[in-house]
Motif scaffolding. Structure first.
Motif, mmCIF file in Angstrom:
data_model
loop_
_atom_site.group_PDB
_atom_site.id
_atom_site.type_symbol
_atom_site.label_atom_id
_atom_site.label_comp_id
_atom_site.label_asym_id
_atom_site.label_seq_id
_atom_site.Cartn_x
_atom_site.Cartn_y
_atom_site.Cartn_z
ATOM 1 N N ASP A 89 8.925 -0.963 9.498
ATOM 2 C CA ASP A 89 9.827 -1.505 8.487
ATOM 3 C C ASP A 89 9.604 -0.823 7.138
ATOM 4 O O ASP A 89 8.476 -0.438 6.789
ATOM 5 C CB ASP A 89 9.597 -3.012 8.301
ATOM 6 N N LEU A 90 10.680 -0.743 6.361
ATOM 7 C CA LEU A 90 10.585 -0.226 4.997
ATOM 8 C C LEU A 90 9.596 -1.033 4.174
ATOM 9 O O LEU A 90 8.777 -0.477 3.432
ATOM 10 C CB LEU A 90 11.976 -0.273 4.339
ATOM 11 N N SER A 91 9.633 -2.372 4.310
ATOM 12 C CA SER A 91 8.795 -3.243 3.488
ATOM 13 C C SER A 91 7.341 -3.266 3.936
ATOM 14 O O SER A 91 6.510 -3.943 3.321
ATOM 15 C CB SER A 91 9.357 -4.667 3.473
ATOM 16 N N VAL A 92 6.981 -2.559 4.991
ATOM 17 C CA VAL A 92 5.582 -2.401 5.400
ATOM 18 C C VAL A 92 5.117 -0.965 5.167
ATOM 19 O O VAL A 92 4.103 -0.720 4.510
ATOM 20 C CB VAL A 92 5.388 -2.795 6.878
ATOM 21 N N ILE A 93 5.863 0.001 5.686
ATOM 22 C CA ILE A 93 5.460 1.399 5.575
ATOM 23 C C ILE A 93 5.479 1.863 4.125
ATOM 24 O O ILE A 93 4.566 2.556 3.664
ATOM 25 C CB ILE A 93 6.390 2.290 6.432
ATOM 26 N N TYR A 94 6.506 1.458 3.385
ATOM 27 C CA TYR A 94 6.615 1.883 1.985
ATOM 28 C C TYR A 94 5.425 1.398 1.151
ATOM 29 O O TYR A 94 4.795 2.196 0.441
ATOM 30 C CB TYR A 94 7.947 1.379 1.423
ATOM 31 N N PRO A 95 5.051 0.100 1.207
ATOM 32 C CA PRO A 95 3.869 -0.331 0.447
ATOM 33 C C PRO A 95 2.581 0.365 0.876
ATOM 34 O O PRO A 95 1.752 0.713 0.038
ATOM 35 C CB PRO A 95 3.791 -1.840 0.727
ATOM 36 N N LEU A 96 2.410 0.562 2.170
ATOM 37 C CA LEU A 96 1.194 1.223 2.642
ATOM 38 C C LEU A 96 1.095 2.647 2.112
ATOM 39 O O LEU A 96 0.056 3.064 1.598
ATOM 40 C CB LEU A 96 1.165 1.242 4.174
ATOM 41 N N ALA A 97 2.185 3.395 2.238
ATOM 42 C CA ALA A 97 2.178 4.785 1.791
ATOM 43 C C ALA A 97 2.037 4.865 0.274
ATOM 44 O O ALA A 97 1.206 5.605 -0.256
ATOM 45 C CB ALA A 97 3.463 5.485 2.240
ATOM 46 N N ARG A 98 2.839 4.061 -0.442
ATOM 47 C CA ARG A 98 2.825 4.101 -1.896
ATOM 48 C C ARG A 98 1.545 3.503 -2.471
ATOM 49 O O ARG A 98 1.125 3.865 -3.573
ATOM 50 C CB ARG A 98 4.023 3.338 -2.463
ATOM 51 N N GLY A 99 0.928 2.561 -1.757
ATOM 52 C CA GLY A 99 -0.271 1.913 -2.267
ATOM 53 C C GLY A 99 -1.536 2.721 -2.035
ATOM 54 O O GLY A 99 -2.430 2.758 -2.882
ATOM 55 N N THR A 100 -1.619 3.378 -0.886
ATOM 56 C CA THR A 100 -2.805 4.180 -0.585
ATOM 57 C C THR A 100 -2.926 5.351 -1.545
ATOM 58 O O THR A 100 -4.020 5.665 -2.029
ATOM 59 C CB THR A 100 -2.730 4.711 0.862
ATOM 60 N N GLY A 101 -1.794 5.972 -1.865
ATOM 61 C CA GLY A 101 -1.803 7.142 -2.738
ATOM 62 C C GLY A 101 -2.416 6.889 -4.107
ATOM 63 O O GLY A 101 -3.342 7.608 -4.523
ATOM 64 N N PRO A 102 -1.933 5.874 -4.844
ATOM 65 C CA PRO A 102 -2.485 5.635 -6.177
ATOM 66 C C PRO A 102 -3.959 5.256 -6.184
ATOM 67 O O PRO A 102 -4.700 5.660 -7.074
ATOM 68 C CB PRO A 102 -1.636 4.475 -6.707
ATOM 69 N N LEU A 103 -4.385 4.467 -5.197
ATOM 70 C CA LEU A 103 -5.787 4.089 -5.155
ATOM 71 C C LEU A 103 -6.667 5.324 -4.954
ATOM 72 O O LEU A 103 -7.716 5.472 -5.592
ATOM 73 C CB LEU A 103 -6.024 3.064 -4.045
#
Length: 286
Positions: A89-103
């Protein structure tokens, strides 16, 4: 982080979430990536040429090396993101990808760029991380076919984001390459890297163009615009602030996924997005 930098990042977040929605709908693979990258190169060429003629930036071998590295990392990012969207899902994959990067970007900025974010800014980044966990829950517990595979793609995608964020930060702030020119050059490099595949699979390219012209044009405009705004903010703001602040796009992505794609667990994912907004405020103040 200044109010102007925050404004740039928030506008970029809307553009970023919008083009990800289009990409999720299409899931067109490398052929689609090549099409919108080629369109972007054409659309933004006049602006890139104007910068070259007016600002006359000097291009050194180091600039070319940074552009090549960023182009490679961006290519990996787009390919992994597309593969993740095919299964999740967009609402799962998008947060995971976008969240891992900044951290990962924050850790890299602290240890390699010697940046020193304030405790409040670090707390804001922590809230963003908590929000990501709330949105995704325990993603590895998902039993749907391909769900865990999509999560692996998303996590590697996040690593690619961290990589190109740091490379691009160095290019625009240390080596003073104009942000729009940096993004255009990186995009052109992506076109060149993917052209051999596209020529070999020209039938797929024609199929994607026939079916998804409008989506390709939308991504071609919004994707560079979002990142140019972010690169501009990076010129005068630390990457350890900009990278996590970008994640307001997760709130937008969660809403789009819930409302337009009818994805499940909307309330929980929006609660997680709200937690991330607290983190964004802390970053802005810090």
């Amino acid at each position: 982080m200044t109010g102007f930098a925050l404004l740039l990042v928030v506008v970029a977040a809307f553009c970023h979430a919008a083009w990800n929605l289009l990409a999720k709908k299409v899931c067109g693979g490398t052929a689609f990536i090549w099409i919108f990258a080629s369109l972007s190169a054409v659309i933004y060429f006049p602006l890139a040429l104007w910068i070259v003629l007016v600002e006359k930036p000097s291009i050194s071998p180091m600039h070319l090396a940074l552009i090549a590295g960023s182009a490679a990392l961006h290519s990996v990012y787009f390919i992994l993101l597309d593969k993740g969207y095919r299964f999740g899902d967009l609402s799962v994959i998008y947060p995971l990808a976008r969240g891992t990067g900044p951290l990962l970007s924050i850790l890299t900025a602290i240890f390699f760029l010697e940046e020193h974010p304030t405790p409040l800014a670090l707390a804001g980044a922590a809230f963003i991380g908590i929000g990501i966990l709330v949105i995704t829950g325990n993603p590895f517990s998902q039993k749907a076919s391909g769900a865990q595979k999509s999560i692996i793609y998303a996590l590697f995608c996040g690593a690619a984001i961290a990589g190109y964020t740091v490379v691009d930060k160095v290019a625009v702030s240390t080596y003073l390459l104009p942000p729009l020119l940096m993004d255009w050059s990186t995009n052109l490099g992506r076109v060149l890297l993917l052209t051999p595949y596209s020529i070999k699979n020209w039938a797929k390219v024609k199929e994607q163009w026939a079916a998804h012209k409008k989506e390709a044009l939308g991504v071609a405009i919004l994707s560079p615009l979002a990142y140019i705004l972010v690169l501009t903010a990076m010129v005068f703001s630390p990457v350890s602030y900009i990278a996590p602040a970008r994640e307001v796009s997760i709130l937008i992505g969660a809403i789009l996924g819930a409302k337009l794609l009818s994805e499940s667990d909307a309330k929980l994912r929006l609660a997680g997005a709200g937690t991330m907004m607290i983190g964004l405020v802390a970053l802005a103040i810090g």
